[in-house]
Design an enzyme around this catalytic site. Structure first.
Site, mmCIF file in Angstrom:
data_model
loop_
_atom_site.group_PDB
_atom_site.id
_atom_site.type_symbol
_atom_site.label_atom_id
_atom_site.label_comp_id
_atom_site.label_asym_id
_atom_site.label_seq_id
_atom_site.Cartn_x
_atom_site.Cartn_y
_atom_site.Cartn_z
ATOM 1 N N TYR A 169 5.689 21.276 72.173
ATOM 2 C CA TYR A 169 6.913 21.081 71.409
ATOM 3 C C TYR A 169 7.460 19.667 71.541
ATOM 4 C CZ TYR A 169 7.817 25.861 69.907
ATOM 5 O OH TYR A 169 7.756 27.076 69.282
ATOM 6 N N LYS A 181 -4.500 29.420 78.473
ATOM 7 C CA LYS A 181 -5.896 29.400 78.034
ATOM 8 C C LYS A 181 -6.629 28.464 78.996
ATOM 9 C CE LYS A 181 -7.703 30.564 74.532
ATOM 10 N NZ LYS A 181 -8.671 31.684 74.347
ATOM 11 N N ASP A 188 -4.668 35.018 74.461
ATOM 12 C CA ASP A 188 -5.175 35.849 73.357
ATOM 13 C C ASP A 188 -5.372 37.291 73.808
ATOM 14 O OD1 ASP A 188 -7.216 34.935 75.008
ATOM 15 O OD2 ASP A 188 -8.714 34.801 73.410
ATOM 16 N N ASP A 202 6.421 31.363 72.769
ATOM 17 C CA ASP A 202 7.020 31.536 71.437
ATOM 18 C C ASP A 202 6.308 32.662 70.689
ATOM 19 O OD1 ASP A 202 8.575 30.881 69.109
ATOM 20 O OD2 ASP A 202 6.841 29.810 68.319
HETATM 21 C C1 IPM Z 1 12.297 30.387 68.650
HETATM 22 C C2 IPM Z 1 12.109 29.730 67.320
HETATM 23 C C3 IPM Z 1 12.158 28.229 67.504
HETATM 24 C C4 IPM Z 1 10.994 27.843 68.392
HETATM 25 C C5 IPM Z 1 12.163 27.416 66.199
HETATM 26 C C6 IPM Z 1 13.340 27.790 65.323
HETATM 27 C C7 IPM Z 1 12.162 25.944 66.466
HETATM 28 O O1 IPM Z 1 10.908 30.150 66.750
HETATM 29 O O2 IPM Z 1 13.346 30.153 69.288
HETATM 30 O O3 IPM Z 1 11.426 31.132 69.057
HETATM 31 O O4 IPM Z 1 9.861 27.703 67.930
HETATM 32 O O5 IPM Z 1 11.227 27.669 69.586
HETATM 33 MG MG MG Z 2 9.921 31.709 67.837
#
Ligand code: IPM
Ligand code: MG
Length: 371
Positions: free
Chosen positions: A143, A194, A227, A251
């Protein structure tokens, strides 16, 4: 009267303001009936902030968040802002808050409530009793890793790239959150990565193992490829207690775990920073797992439960108000057991209601439970 608790409320876009309205009702009730006084500020975030001041996360919002004891966040984004350049997207609102406040540990419970067993797409026997906590790292990994970008090569073709990078301290601190939580639950952590294909995954597995050995030998630790974890979540979800994962796997797997419960509209989350050794306080942000749901925004049909349950997490984690948190959770479960359903969790034979009727019913139930 206990000291004021400073809350920053960021309703955001889409259904955010509607579901937040129902939380305000609960806050008013707690104020009146349980003498919990909150000092509430509101702020701009996401698309609304882009429209108003040209940034998805204005400096003023970050400053207010720093000054608050806790942040209650709604949701951001919508088709109106989809075509903006990457650097201006509403989603950057939440990403900047996580990063600037150092909110590294995202706790996402996926609990199948008894009255909603039938709402899951999986068979009742598989999901009944599921109670999983996904602990997701939220300020590192792909990220935020550099380098990242889309470049044009000499032959005119484009190449996109991201970097998945973790420092061992980032892995260790989120692992501790997962182990600490496991001790209060069923004492098991499943750490996912992974390690078979990624170097950062190899380090992840090694560091989690070291922290485990040195500090948490009493907790059961299992390592699992991400996975495989996705597959196991769908086939045997009850084996899981705490699932620990990096930003990206966390996520994806938290959405999957959430889907098991039958409705994203029911699930809250908390994102916590480190405890400040001098003040004993930590920054924290609470938000529902669902997004801004632009398709139903403004129609008064959204499920306010996830936002209300996020407020319950806030009471528990930021203020230690366990009793009040439990009361609110119990009230919501009672309302569901009584047969009220918003559209997202509607089942045959139940009564379909909108956002505000659901909110009012929860307040009525609070009233009864505390009488
Ligand atoms: C989450 C969302 C966010 C992320 C987006 C909105 C940036 O999917 O909080 O899970 O990917 O972290
Ligand atoms: Mg999310």
């Amino acid at each position: 009267m206990p000291a004021n608790k400073k809350l920053l409320v960021l309703p955001g876009d889409g259904i955010g303001p509607e579901v937040m309205g129902e939380v305000r009702r609960i806050i008013d009730w707690m104020d009146r009936r349980r003498s919990l006084s909150f000092e509430i500020e509101e702020g701009l975030v996401g698309g609304g902030a882009i429209d108003a001041v040209g940034s998805p996360c204005p400096d003023e919002t970050v400053a207010k968040a720093r000054a608050a004891d806790a942040v209650l966040f709604g949701s951001v984004g919508g088709p109106k802002w989809d075509s903006l350049p990457f650097e201006q997207r509403p989603e950057l609102g939440i990403l900047r808050l996580r990063k600037d406040l150092g909110l590294f540990a995202n706790l996402r419970p996926a609990v199948v409530l008894d009255p909603l067993v039938e709402a899951s797409s999986l068979k009742p026997d598989i999901v009944r009793g599921v109670d999983i906590m996904v602990v997701r790292e939220t300020v590192g990994g792909v990220y935020f890793g550099e380098p990242r970008g889309v470049e044009t090569l000499p032959d005119g073709k484009r190449r996109g790239f991201d970097t998945d990078v973790y420092h061992e301290d980032e892995i260790a601190r989120v692992a501790r959150v997962a182990f600490d939580l496991a001790r209060k639950r069923r004492n098991k952590v499943t750490s996912v990565e992974k390690a078979n294909v990624m170097q950062s995954g190899r380090l992840w597995r090694a560091v989690v193992g070291e922290v485990h050995k040195a500090e948490y030998p009493d907790v059961q630790l299992e390592n699992m490829y991400a996975d495989n974890c996705a597959m196991q979540l769908c086939s045997r979800p009850k084996q899981f207690d705490v699932i620990l994962g990096n930003n990206l796997f966390g996520d994806v797997l938290s959405d999957l775990a959430a889907a098991l419960t039958g409705s994203l509209g029911m699930l809250p989350s908390a994102t916590l920073g480190a405890v400040d050794p001098t003040t004993g306080k930590r920054h924290a942000l609470y938000e529902p797992i669902h997004g801004s749901a632009p398709d139903i925004a403004g129609k008064g049909v959204a499920n306010p439960c996830a936002q209300m349950l996020s407020f319950a997490m806030l009471l528990r984690w930021s203020f230690g108000l366990e009793e009040d948190a439990k009361l609110l959770e119990a009230a919501i479960e009672k309302v569901l057991a009584g047969g009220l359903r918003t559209a997202d969790i509607m089942q045959p034979g139940m009564a379909r209601v909108g956002t505000s009727v659901m909110g009012e019913a929860v307040v009525r139930e609070l009233e009864k439970l505390s009488a």
